[in-house]
Motif scaffolding. Sequence first.
Motif, PDB file in Angstrom:
ATOM      1  N   PRO A 188       0.808  -1.226   0.000  1.00 40.62           N
ATOM      2  CA  PRO A 188       0.000   0.000   0.000  1.00 40.62           C
ATOM      3  C   PRO A 188       0.837   1.270   0.000  1.00 40.62           C
ATOM      4  CG  PRO A 188      -0.906  -1.571   1.549  1.00 40.62           C
ATOM      5  CD  PRO A 188       0.386  -2.150   1.065  1.00 40.62           C
ATOM      6  N   VAL A 189       1.958   1.265   0.730  1.00 36.31           N
ATOM      7  CA  VAL A 189       2.839   2.438   0.722  1.00 36.31           C
ATOM      8  C   VAL A 189       3.392   2.683  -0.677  1.00 36.31           C
ATOM      9  CG1 VAL A 189       5.087   3.286   1.513  1.00 36.31           C
ATOM     10  CG2 VAL A 189       3.459   2.358   3.162  1.00 36.31           C
ATOM     11  N   ALA A 190       3.718   1.593  -1.375  1.00 38.26           N
ATOM     12  CA  ALA A 190       4.205   1.736  -2.752  1.00 38.26           C
ATOM     13  C   ALA A 190       3.161   2.420  -3.622  1.00 38.26           C
ATOM     14  CB  ALA A 190       4.565   0.362  -3.324  1.00 38.26           C
ATOM     15  N   TRP A 191       1.895   2.043  -3.469  1.00 41.07           N
ATOM     16  CA  TRP A 191       0.845   2.698  -4.253  1.00 41.07           C
ATOM     17  C   TRP A 191       0.666   4.153  -3.831  1.00 41.07           C
ATOM     18  CZ3 TRP A 191      -0.131  -2.547  -5.281  1.00 41.07           C
ATOM     19  CH2 TRP A 191      -0.553  -2.798  -6.593  1.00 41.07           C
ATOM     20  N   MET A 192       0.726   4.419  -2.534  1.00 38.50           N
ATOM     21  CA  MET A 192       0.601   5.801  -2.063  1.00 38.50           C
ATOM     22  C   MET A 192       1.705   6.686  -2.629  1.00 38.50           C
ATOM     23  SD  MET A 192      -2.064   6.044   0.010  1.00 38.50           S
ATOM     24  CE  MET A 192      -3.133   5.064   1.078  1.00 38.50           C
ATOM     25  N   SER A 193       2.876   6.098  -2.873  1.00 42.82           N
ATOM     26  CA  SER A 193       4.001   6.886  -3.383  1.00 42.82           C
ATOM     27  C   SER A 193       3.763   7.378  -4.808  1.00 42.82           C
ATOM     28  CB  SER A 193       5.289   6.059  -3.327  1.00 42.82           C
ATOM     29  OG  SER A 193       5.292   5.039  -4.323  1.00 42.82           O
ATOM     30  N   GLU A 194       2.714   6.871  -5.471  1.00 45.29           N
ATOM     31  CA  GLU A 194       2.410   7.347  -6.818  1.00 45.29           C
ATOM     32  C   GLU A 194       1.953   8.802  -6.825  1.00 45.29           C
ATOM     33  OE1 GLU A 194      -0.401   4.451  -8.298  1.00 45.29           O
ATOM     34  OE2 GLU A 194       1.185   3.353  -9.322  1.00 45.29           O
ATOM     35  N   VAL A 195       1.820   9.389  -5.649  1.00 45.27           N
ATOM     36  CA  VAL A 195       1.556  10.826  -5.560  1.00 45.27           C
ATOM     37  C   VAL A 195       2.687  11.623  -6.221  1.00 45.27           C
ATOM     38  CG1 VAL A 195       2.696  11.147  -3.329  1.00 45.27           C
ATOM     39  CG2 VAL A 195       0.818  12.651  -3.968  1.00 45.27           C
ATOM     40  N   SER A 196       3.830  10.988  -6.425  1.00 47.99           N
ATOM     41  CA  SER A 196       4.969  11.659  -7.067  1.00 47.99           C
ATOM     42  C   SER A 196       4.687  12.043  -8.514  1.00 47.99           C
ATOM     43  CB  SER A 196       6.208  10.755  -7.020  1.00 47.99           C
ATOM     44  OG  SER A 196       6.005   9.596  -7.823  1.00 47.99           O
ATOM     45  N   ILE A 197       3.578  11.568  -9.087  1.00 45.78           N
ATOM     46  CA  ILE A 197       3.208  11.978 -10.439  1.00 45.78           C
ATOM     47  C   ILE A 197       3.018  13.487 -10.509  1.00 45.78           C
ATOM     48  CG2 ILE A 197       0.705  11.785 -10.195  1.00 45.78           C
ATOM     49  CD1 ILE A 197       0.639  10.487 -12.978  1.00 45.78           C
ATOM     50  N   LEU A 198       2.817  14.119  -9.353  1.00 48.27           N
ATOM     51  CA  LEU A 198       2.690  15.578  -9.298  1.00 48.27           C
ATOM     52  C   LEU A 198       3.943  16.285  -9.797  1.00 48.27           C
ATOM     53  CD1 LEU A 198       0.851  16.191  -5.886  1.00 48.27           C
ATOM     54  CD2 LEU A 198       0.005  16.735  -8.178  1.00 48.27           C
ATOM     55  N   LEU A 199       5.092  15.625  -9.719  1.00 44.81           N
ATOM     56  CA  LEU A 199       6.331  16.257 -10.201  1.00 44.81           C
ATOM     57  C   LEU A 199       6.246  16.594 -11.686  1.00 44.81           C
ATOM     58  CD1 LEU A 199       8.988  14.041  -8.370  1.00 44.81           C
ATOM     59  CD2 LEU A 199       8.380  16.415  -7.844  1.00 44.81           C
ATOM     60  N   PHE A 200       5.509  15.779 -12.451  1.00 46.73           N
ATOM     61  CA  PHE A 200       5.378  16.036 -13.882  1.00 46.73           C
ATOM     62  C   PHE A 200       4.082  16.771 -14.222  1.00 46.73           C
ATOM     63  CE2 PHE A 200       8.484  12.607 -13.749  1.00 46.73           C
ATOM     64  CZ  PHE A 200       9.455  13.126 -14.609  1.00 46.73           C
ATOM     65  N   LEU A 201       3.192  16.908 -13.241  1.00 53.09           N
ATOM     66  CA  LEU A 201       1.999  17.728 -13.442  1.00 53.09           C
ATOM     67  C   LEU A 201       2.213  19.153 -12.951  1.00 53.09           C
ATOM     68  CD1 LEU A 201      -0.864  15.285 -12.309  1.00 53.09           C
ATOM     69  CD2 LEU A 201       0.132  15.572 -14.589  1.00 53.09           C
ATOM     70  N   ALA A 202       3.295  19.386 -12.215  1.00 59.14           N
ATOM     71  CA  ALA A 202       3.537  20.686 -11.580  1.00 59.14           C
ATOM     72  C   ALA A 202       3.485  21.873 -12.549  1.00 59.14           C
ATOM     73  CB  ALA A 202       4.872  20.664 -10.841  1.00 59.14           C
ATOM     74  N   PRO A 203       4.075  21.773 -13.761  1.00 58.99           N
ATOM     75  CA  PRO A 203       4.019  22.936 -14.661  1.00 58.99           C
ATOM     76  C   PRO A 203       2.606  23.318 -15.078  1.00 58.99           C
ATOM     77  CG  PRO A 203       5.718  21.383 -15.368  1.00 58.99           C
ATOM     78  CD  PRO A 203       4.900  20.694 -14.316  1.00 58.99           C
ATOM     79  N   TYR A 204       1.650  22.438 -14.854  1.00 59.61           N
ATOM     80  CA  TYR A 204       0.276  22.685 -15.287  1.00 59.61           C
ATOM     81  C   TYR A 204      -0.639  23.075 -14.123  1.00 59.61           C
ATOM     82  CZ  TYR A 204       2.130  20.266 -19.341  1.00 59.61           C
ATOM     83  OH  TYR A 204       2.907  19.902 -20.415  1.00 59.61           O
ATOM     84  N   LEU A 205      -0.077  23.221 -12.926  1.00 59.97           N
ATOM     85  CA  LEU A 205      -0.871  23.605 -11.761  1.00 59.97           C
ATOM     86  C   LEU A 205      -1.044  25.122 -11.720  1.00 59.97           C
ATOM     87  CD1 LEU A 205       0.717  21.350  -8.973  1.00 59.97           C
ATOM     88  CD2 LEU A 205      -1.341  20.896 -10.317  1.00 59.97           C
ATOM     89  N   LYS A 206      -2.250  25.545 -11.419  1.00 54.18           N
ATOM     90  CA  LYS A 206      -2.485  26.977 -11.255  1.00 54.18           C
ATOM     91  C   LYS A 206      -1.796  27.509 -10.001  1.00 54.18           C
ATOM     92  CE  LYS A 206      -6.962  27.229 -13.639  1.00 54.18           C
ATOM     93  NZ  LYS A 206      -8.423  27.509 -13.495  1.00 54.18           N
ATOM     94  N   SER A 207      -1.694  26.648  -8.983  1.00 57.47           N
ATOM     95  CA  SER A 207      -1.084  27.051  -7.707  1.00 57.47           C
ATOM     96  C   SER A 207      -0.065  26.003  -7.272  1.00 57.47           C
ATOM     97  CB  SER A 207      -2.157  27.232  -6.633  1.00 57.47           C
ATOM     98  OG  SER A 207      -3.144  28.158  -7.034  1.00 57.47           O
ATOM     99  N   PRO A 208       1.159  26.041  -7.824  1.00 57.15           N
ATOM    100  CA  PRO A 208       2.173  25.037  -7.447  1.00 57.15           C
ATOM    101  C   PRO A 208       2.516  25.074  -5.965  1.00 57.15           C
ATOM    102  CG  PRO A 208       2.837  26.253  -9.414  1.00 57.15           C
ATOM    103  CD  PRO A 208       1.655  26.969  -8.850  1.00 57.15           C
ATOM    104  N   ASP A 209       2.345  26.227  -5.326  1.00 55.93           N
ATOM    105  CA  ASP A 209       2.659  26.327  -3.901  1.00 55.93           C
ATOM    106  C   ASP A 209       1.702  25.515  -3.034  1.00 55.93           C
ATOM    107  OD1 ASP A 209       0.849  28.363  -4.919  1.00 55.93           O
ATOM    108  OD2 ASP A 209       0.718  29.067  -2.854  1.00 55.93           O
ATOM    109  N   LYS A 210       0.593  25.063  -3.620  1.00 59.00           N
ATOM    110  CA  LYS A 210      -0.378  24.249  -2.883  1.00 59.00           C
ATOM    111  C   LYS A 210      -0.228  22.757  -3.189  1.00 59.00           C
ATOM    112  CE  LYS A 210      -3.850  27.932  -2.727  1.00 59.00           C
ATOM    113  NZ  LYS A 210      -5.244  28.323  -3.100  1.00 59.00           N
ATOM    114  N   ALA A 211       0.904  22.371  -3.760  1.00 58.22           N
ATOM    115  CA  ALA A 211       1.101  20.972  -4.162  1.00 58.22           C
ATOM    116  C   ALA A 211       1.040  20.024  -2.977  1.00 58.22           C
ATOM    117  CB  ALA A 211       2.436  20.825  -4.882  1.00 58.22           C
ATOM    118  N   ARG A 212       1.560  20.462  -1.836  1.00 61.25           N
ATOM    119  CA  ARG A 212       1.509  19.610  -0.648  1.00 61.25           C
ATOM    120  C   ARG A 212       0.062  19.330  -0.250  1.00 61.25           C
ATOM    121  NH1 ARG A 212       4.913  21.730   4.354  1.00 61.25           N
ATOM    122  NH2 ARG A 212       6.439  21.772   2.658  1.00 61.25           N
ATOM    123  N   ARG A 213      -0.756  20.371  -0.259  1.00 60.21           N
ATOM    124  CA  ARG A 213      -2.172  20.213   0.079  1.00 60.21           C
ATOM    125  C   ARG A 213      -2.879  19.318  -0.936  1.00 60.21           C
ATOM    126  NH1 ARG A 213      -5.409  25.681   0.326  1.00 60.21           N
ATOM    127  NH2 ARG A 213      -3.633  26.123   1.704  1.00 60.21           N
TER     128      ARG A 213
END
Length: 367
Positions: A188-213
């Motif tokens: 399950p931790v391995a699946w939870m780590s797929e949150v790292s996909i945000l690293l490649f979605l970051a340029p498309y975020l309106k608010s990158p500073d809210k990535a943690r949230r």
Amino acid sequence: MIQKISTAQAAMLVFNAIAPTATVVLPIILGTYLEQDSPIGILFSACVGMAIAALIGSIIKYNQGAPFLEWIGKRSSRWLAVVLGIFLLQYYLDASAAIMREFVNFLKDNVLLQTPVFVLVGTSLLIIIYAAHKGIEAIARVNSILVLLYLLFLPSFMFGLGDYLNVHRLLPMFQHSFASVTLASLTPVAWMSEVSILLFLAPYLKSPDKARRIGWIGLLFVTVIMQIIMLTTLMTFGPEYLKSSTYPGFVTFDIIHFGNFWENLNIVFISYWILSVYMKLAMFLFATLECFKQTFRVRENGPYLIGLALIIAAECLFTWKQPAKLNEFNAQGRFPVYMLINVLIPLSIYLCCLVKRTVAKRKGQAA
């Protein structure tokens, strides 16, 4: 013009990047190790996942949503970014192929029994190529509609199981050691780590500073859904059933009916799940393309999208041809690979950035 997605849309993307395949694989893995203590394993893995989301969010906030590999190339060396990009590209190709194979195996075993595997893979390929070609904003809009439909399906799911739920099947609890909980939580931790996909979605975020949230909200929703599926399955069939069924979470759908006029609702839930998997595959194909473009400094999608999709299909058809091999990888091999790519590499990069920033501050104060 670069497409932008909102914080809510990004959180829903994180949720759907994890939930569809986790609902198929995790119940049997957790049930085998923890039986009626399986919900504890979900909570333990969620806590670790939140820490991983905090790490990924901190990196995105630090680089202000810049393309991940391009940012590494500017901060260190271009060749380091290329080597790291090749590792990440291999990871996303392999992860996408494994997701597609799990999806195809489920369809082959439960829905389309006589349909050849290559037809299922080919059809899925056309859909996800089209979705990825439209861009992340289009994927996010469709994905948001699917996630919001949970507000319709979850009450129906719980109400339909009302007569079958027996809380006594959860007893006795707290019968397993901390070592067993930790061992069961690795996948399950391995699946939870797929949150790292945000690293490649970051340029498309309106608010990158809210990535943690964004990561926290997405993982919280995943945890809630996984707990509902695990608890209802346990209360309906008991812990022993989790060990003997290939898809215990989906079997509960088979018994849901409302009177004699609306029954056999499993096909409704399965159809919804199929759409969710398509969104996950489209997200991972998009992230794979972004990784490829950043690694080799390609600006246009061109034929690369189709080429990467064909590589995913080839690995799906041949590398994971045997379901037992894929199940063994999910249970034993996924954790070290996912931890290396999704946790250790980002953590090393973040620590290096902190050290450089500290050194720079000290030099500035000395001057």
